[in-house]
Structures are given as C-alpha cells and as structure tokens.
Design a protein around this motif. Sequence first.
Motif, PDB file in Angstrom:
ATOM      1  N   HIS A   1      94.799  -4.187  44.867  1.00 17.25           N
ATOM      2  CA  HIS A   1      93.575  -4.965  45.064  1.00 17.25           C
ATOM      3  C   HIS A   1      92.577  -4.055  45.775  1.00 17.25           C
ATOM      4  O   HIS A   1      92.893  -2.919  46.097  1.00 17.25           O
ATOM      5  CB  HIS A   1      93.860  -6.205  45.915  1.00 17.25           C
ATOM      6  CG  HIS A   1      94.861  -7.139  45.288  1.00 17.25           C
ATOM      7  ND1 HIS A   1      94.498  -8.147  44.439  1.00 17.25           N
ATOM      8  CD2 HIS A   1      96.214  -7.194  45.389  1.00 17.25           C
ATOM      9  CE1 HIS A   1      95.578  -8.804  44.040  1.00 17.25           C
ATOM     10  NE2 HIS A   1      96.643  -8.241  44.606  1.00 17.25           N
TER      11      HIS A   1
ATOM     12  N   MET B   1      89.253 -14.184  44.079  1.00 16.13           N
ATOM     13  CA  MET B   1      89.844 -13.951  45.406  1.00 16.13           C
ATOM     14  C   MET B   1      88.771 -13.365  46.342  1.00 16.13           C
ATOM     15  O   MET B   1      88.815 -12.208  46.713  1.00 16.13           O
ATOM     16  CB  MET B   1      91.092 -13.068  45.339  1.00 16.13           C
ATOM     17  CG  MET B   1      91.007 -11.838  44.476  1.00 16.13           C
ATOM     18  SD  MET B   1      92.594 -10.937  44.396  1.00 16.13           S
ATOM     19  CE  MET B   1      92.897 -10.488  46.097  1.00 16.13           C
TER      20      MET B   1
ATOM     21  N   CYS C   1      92.891  -6.868  39.157  1.00 17.12           N
ATOM     22  CA  CYS C   1      94.244  -7.083  39.659  1.00 17.12           C
ATOM     23  C   CYS C   1      94.954  -8.188  38.887  1.00 17.12           C
ATOM     24  O   CYS C   1      95.985  -8.677  39.307  1.00 17.12           O
ATOM     25  CB  CYS C   1      94.202  -7.415  41.147  1.00 17.12           C
ATOM     26  SG  CYS C   1      93.218  -8.865  41.518  1.00 17.12           S
TER      27      CYS C   1
ATOM     28  N   CYS D   1      87.317  -9.103  45.753  1.00 26.53           N
ATOM     29  CA  CYS D   1      88.275  -8.095  45.324  1.00 26.53           C
ATOM     30  C   CYS D   1      87.585  -7.226  44.262  1.00 26.53           C
ATOM     31  O   CYS D   1      86.959  -7.750  43.354  1.00 26.53           O
ATOM     32  CB  CYS D   1      89.521  -8.733  44.735  1.00 26.53           C
ATOM     33  SG  CYS D   1      90.711  -7.505  44.138  1.00 26.53           S
TER      34      CYS D   1
ATOM     35  N   HIS E   1      91.501 -12.150  39.110  1.00 17.16           N
ATOM     36  CA  HIS E   1      90.840 -11.114  39.916  1.00 17.16           C
ATOM     37  C   HIS E   1      89.485 -11.572  40.454  1.00 17.16           C
ATOM     38  O   HIS E   1      89.108 -11.251  41.574  1.00 17.16           O
ATOM     39  CB  HIS E   1      90.690  -9.858  39.051  1.00 17.16           C
ATOM     40  CG  HIS E   1      89.640  -8.910  39.504  1.00 17.16           C
ATOM     41  ND1 HIS E   1      89.729  -8.234  40.705  1.00 17.16           N
ATOM     42  CD2 HIS E   1      88.472  -8.507  38.939  1.00 17.16           C
ATOM     43  CE1 HIS E   1      88.664  -7.463  40.846  1.00 17.16           C
ATOM     44  NE2 HIS E   1      87.892  -7.618  39.795  1.00 17.16           N
TER      45      HIS E   1
ATOM     46  N   GLU F   1      89.126  -4.502  42.557  1.00 19.63           N
ATOM     47  CA  GLU F   1      90.019  -3.723  41.702  1.00 19.63           C
ATOM     48  C   GLU F   1      90.641  -4.720  40.734  1.00 19.63           C
ATOM     49  O   GLU F   1      91.215  -5.723  41.170  1.00 19.63           O
ATOM     50  CB  GLU F   1      91.104  -3.052  42.559  1.00 19.63           C
ATOM     51  CG  GLU F   1      92.084  -2.191  41.801  1.00 19.63           C
ATOM     52  CD  GLU F   1      91.452  -0.903  41.287  1.00 19.63           C
ATOM     53  OE1 GLU F   1      91.085  -0.068  42.110  1.00 19.63           O
ATOM     54  OE2 GLU F   1      91.317  -0.780  40.069  1.00 19.63           O
TER      55      GLU F   1
HETATM   56 CU   LIG Z   1      92.650  -8.508  43.671  1.00 17.26          CU
END
Ligand SMILES: [Cu+2]
Length: 289
Positions: free
Chosen positions: A199, A245, A238, A234, A242, A236
Amino acid sequence: MVGMLKIIKFLALALVPGALSSAFMTGDAFAAGRSEPWQMWFQPAATPVMERIMSFHNMLLFIEVSIVVFVLSIMCYIIYRFNAKSNPVPSKTTHNTMLEVIWTGVPILILVIIAIPSLKLLYFADKAQDAEMTLKVTGNQWYWSYSYPDQGDFEFDSVIVPDDELKKGQPRLLTVDNPVVLPARTNIRLLFTSSDVIHNWAVPSFGIKLDAVAGRTNEAWVNINEEGDYYGMCSELCGVNHAFMPIHVKAMSKADFAAWVEKAKKEFASEETPAAAKLAKADMPNVSR
Ligand SMILES: [Cu+2]
C-alpha cells in the motif's frame, strides 16, 4: 537585433507573468488539508517537509521557464534572421570550440545547481530529528491500522465510511470511522508496514507518499504546523478496493491529544479485528464507482 529584442519582450510580457503567478504557491489559496473542486497545483503545506518541497518546486519552475524562454527566443530569432529570404548566402561555419564548451558546461552547471538542494531536501525528509513520539501505520486490504507504541501501544483500524452513512460536511471517499489523531507542533516519527500487499500512505499537504511493504519498515516524519483535518489516499494499486482506503489525520493541540489518548486507550483496548468484521458485514463500502 531589434527584432529579437521585440520577441523577447513579447514573451516576457505575455507568457511569463501568467505562468509564474498561477504556478508559484503561496499556500493560502485553498482550505488546508484536502483538494477543492477545480483546484490546480499543490494543497497548502502543513509540514516543514512540504514547505521545502514547494520552494524547491518553485526554484525548478523558475529554472525551467527561463530555459524555455531562452531557447524559444533563440529559435524565433533564427527563424526570423536566417531564413532563405533574409539570409540568401548562408555561412559555411561548422565548429566553434568556445561555443561547444559553453553549451556542454552550462547544462552541467544547471544540473549541479539543482542537485545540491535536491539532495539536501531528500535527507531532510528522510528521518525525524529528535522524534517526540512514534506512530506505526499498517496497510491492510483495504483499510489502515494505526498503533501508538509510546502511548501504551493501543491500536485501531480506520475504515472508509460508505456514502449512505456520511454526515453533513464529511467529504465523500475521504471520511473514515476512526481518524488517526496526532498532536500538532510535535516531531512525530512515522513507521510504515503492511499486512498483505504493498500500500502507499500519501497525504499531499504533509509531503508524504511512502510505500507500506509487508516485512519491511519505511520511515518518514511530520511536524504538523496547525490543528486541523488532513486527508490522503492509498496511492499504490493494492487490489479491487484500492480507491476506498482513505487517510484522515486529525491534528490537535498537545493537551487535546493527551485527553484523546486516555479515551482511546479504553475505547480500543478490547477491539478485535473490527475492520475485518465491518468489511465482512458491509461486503465492502457501499460507494458508487
Ligand atoms: Cu492500499
């Protein structure tokens, strides 16, 4: 010669002020902590690291604009002065040692001028000097966990609030059930890791965008200038959630933070994987995609 001067004057008057006035950040154009509709450029800086990133950016911008204006002026002059009509008999000159030394040397010099403050900034952002406390950040699919090792090592999860549960004034896709609370005007060491995939904890107004990697610890630091709410996401890829978050940092005075710690210690003492339970119940946030 008069023609070139005219062109330079035109460029200086028409292009430079517009580019500079919109690109140089003063830091008070927008509300702190999150982006606004139609916002361009950075959010206002909330930490010393972000302040320095902005002034470094402004320095780079000045150098870049100067180079563009310089090269463009020369090109315009050449087009005007050396086209076949105004210069029917071209010169047969090929090499000019002095000129070649200059056009090799000057770019090297410019790169050195950029490299020195760039490396200084990298080292400044790397580690907290005399950290007063530590916050540990763990990325999970798909929420963040925060723990406070210096305040009794309590830990809690921070999960997105779905659209249909937002209260008035809470920003969509940025609101979480438990914001991470930090004291303002305090040197805080941040440690990042992950419980699953990679992340990335990114809060633009702090100048932080750092990977959270399972089995590794990455470090950054903040000293938040002012009390307030700061948001991030976040950054990256993930997994499927994604985009859901978010990060919400609540900065308080030291006294308010101490009071919050006492409350939080009790509140989060007995929490058992609340995020996992919540996610299972909701079958992931009810947010429009
Ligand atoms: Cu993430």
